[in-house]
Design a protein around this motif. Structure first.
Motif, mmCIF file in Angstrom:
data_model
loop_
_atom_site.group_PDB
_atom_site.id
_atom_site.type_symbol
_atom_site.label_atom_id
_atom_site.label_comp_id
_atom_site.label_asym_id
_atom_site.label_seq_id
_atom_site.Cartn_x
_atom_site.Cartn_y
_atom_site.Cartn_z
ATOM 1 N N ASN A 31 -2.205 3.707 -3.789
ATOM 2 C CA ASN A 31 -1.874 2.464 -4.489
ATOM 3 C C ASN A 31 -2.111 1.277 -3.559
ATOM 4 O O ASN A 31 -1.744 1.306 -2.387
ATOM 5 C CB ASN A 31 -0.415 2.501 -4.940
ATOM 6 C CG ASN A 31 0.126 1.135 -5.349
ATOM 7 O OD1 ASN A 31 1.207 0.756 -4.923
ATOM 8 N ND2 ASN A 31 -0.615 0.386 -6.141
ATOM 9 N N LEU A 32 -2.745 0.240 -4.094
ATOM 10 C CA LEU A 32 -2.968 -0.997 -3.358
ATOM 11 C C LEU A 32 -2.672 -2.150 -4.302
ATOM 12 O O LEU A 32 -3.124 -2.145 -5.455
ATOM 13 C CB LEU A 32 -4.413 -1.084 -2.859
ATOM 14 C CG LEU A 32 -4.786 -2.321 -2.035
ATOM 15 C CD1 LEU A 32 -4.003 -2.337 -0.724
ATOM 16 C CD2 LEU A 32 -6.285 -2.340 -1.768
ATOM 17 N N GLY A 33 -1.892 -3.131 -3.836
ATOM 18 C CA GLY A 33 -1.545 -4.212 -4.748
ATOM 19 C C GLY A 33 -1.076 -5.466 -4.047
ATOM 20 O O GLY A 33 -0.916 -5.510 -2.814
ATOM 21 N N TYR A 34 -0.843 -6.483 -4.855
ATOM 22 C CA TYR A 34 -0.344 -7.771 -4.349
ATOM 23 C C TYR A 34 0.615 -8.343 -5.378
ATOM 24 O O TYR A 34 0.331 -8.352 -6.583
ATOM 25 C CB TYR A 34 -1.489 -8.754 -4.115
ATOM 26 C CG TYR A 34 -1.023 -10.115 -3.663
ATOM 27 C CD1 TYR A 34 -0.560 -10.305 -2.360
ATOM 28 C CD2 TYR A 34 -1.020 -11.202 -4.533
ATOM 29 C CE1 TYR A 34 -0.118 -11.550 -1.922
ATOM 30 C CE2 TYR A 34 -0.574 -12.451 -4.105
ATOM 31 C CZ TYR A 34 -0.130 -12.621 -2.803
ATOM 32 O OH TYR A 34 0.307 -13.849 -2.381
ATOM 33 N N ILE A 71 0.869 -1.179 0.000
ATOM 34 C CA ILE A 71 0.000 0.000 0.000
ATOM 35 C C ILE A 71 0.902 1.223 0.000
ATOM 36 O O ILE A 71 2.000 1.195 0.581
ATOM 37 C CB ILE A 71 -0.946 0.000 1.224
ATOM 38 C CG1 ILE A 71 -1.955 1.157 1.124
ATOM 39 C CG2 ILE A 71 -0.171 0.051 2.533
ATOM 40 C CD1 ILE A 71 -3.051 1.078 2.164
ATOM 41 N N GLY A 72 0.482 2.286 -0.669
ATOM 42 C CA GLY A 72 1.336 3.459 -0.735
ATOM 43 C C GLY A 72 0.591 4.695 -1.194
ATOM 44 O O GLY A 72 -0.550 4.625 -1.663
ATOM 45 N N VAL A 73 1.248 5.834 -1.041
ATOM 46 C CA VAL A 73 0.730 7.125 -1.498
ATOM 47 C C VAL A 73 1.843 7.844 -2.241
ATOM 48 O O VAL A 73 2.969 7.919 -1.747
ATOM 49 C CB VAL A 73 0.226 7.997 -0.334
ATOM 50 C CG1 VAL A 73 -0.201 9.375 -0.841
ATOM 51 C CG2 VAL A 73 -0.922 7.327 0.396
ATOM 52 N N THR A 74 1.530 8.357 -3.423
ATOM 53 C CA THR A 74 2.508 9.079 -4.234
ATOM 54 C C THR A 74 2.030 10.497 -4.496
ATOM 55 O O THR A 74 0.857 10.717 -4.835
ATOM 56 C CB THR A 74 2.742 8.377 -5.577
ATOM 57 O OG1 THR A 74 3.283 7.076 -5.347
ATOM 58 C CG2 THR A 74 3.705 9.162 -6.449
#
Length: 248
Positions: free
Chosen positions: A117-120, A86-89
């Motif tokens: 952003n959310l991912g796997y 998970i993140g923020v840009t």
């Protein structure tokens, strides 16, 4: 279109490899392609990243050789655990604010965009979703667009050749603006058309395939690759080749 990337990646600086890490990287690209978008010609892209436990911070820029090319400063905070991330840009780019001010954060006139952003990521695929939730991201009717991009990447190997295929879509209308076409109508007025950040609805923005061969010499790596980078929505395609130099 040829693509040349030169990457300088020094060895990780760490007290304990699983606690703290840092790297510096620089790319030289002959064409800046991003999520199916053509964002300029030859450019330099410096990058610095640090990590602490499962947290990371990344600063990345883009400086085009052509004065009209887009310039960028992108800052990302992220967290990853058990394959989930998970993140923020914060994306800042020229061309959104007439004065290209960095420390200007007022609504629809700012040159900043905040994206979540959310991912796997697993051994055989990576699925990532990105949504802009603040900043210069509006539909043509003035409503917030929440421009969203979803990308599936599938890597595999044939011998010592690495291959990665990517497909990227937007599920809905993204941010848009009216731009001059360079043509005039029957009455002599300049004509305009809508230009969208990703697309005007559910569209496929990216289908790409990259083939990479990596050579090793002492503490250096030399990945050489070729990539077909296409945008079905825009009916555009670029064939890219590149070389990276990685020091560790």
């Amino acid at each position: 279109m040829a693509f040349l990337a030169i990457t300088l990646l020094p060895s990780t600086i760490s007290a304990q490899d699983d606690i703290f890490g840092a790297y510096v990287e620089a790319d030289l690209v002959s064409r800046y392609m991003w999520r199916g978008q053509d964002k300029g010609s030859i450019s330099i892209q410096p990058e610095v990243g640090i990590s602490l436990w499962d947290f990371s911070f990344l600063a990345k820029g883009n400086v085009g050789f052509d004065k009209d090319d887009e310039q960028e400063i992108n800052l990302t905070l992220g967290y990853e655990k058990f394959g989930f991330n998970i993140g923020v840009t914060d994306y800042w780019q020229t061309g959104l604010d007439p004065e290209n001010r960095y420390f200007y954060f007022k609504g629809e006139n700012t040159a900043h965009r905040l994206e979540g952003n959310l991912g796997y990521t697993a051994e055989y695929f990576s699925l990532q979703a990105y949504t802009i939730f603040w900043g210069n991201d509006y539909k043509l009717n003035g409503d917030r667009a929440y421009s969203t991009y979803v990308e599936l990447a599938v890597p595999f190997h044939i011998g010592d050749i690495d291959i990665e295929g990517k497909v990227g879509i937007t599920p809905m209308e993204s941010a848009g603006k009216m731009v001059l076409t360079g043509e005039k109508d029957a009455l002599g007025y300049d004509q305009k058309e809508a230009k969208y950040f990703y697309g005007n609805g559910f569209t496929c923005n990216l289908v790409s395939a990259r083939v990479t061969k990596t050579f090793h010499y002492k503490n250096m790596q030399f990945p050489i690759y070729a990539e077909l980078h296409t945008n079905p929505y825009l009916q555009k395609a670029n064939f890219l080749v590149g070389i990276s130099v990685v020091a560790f």
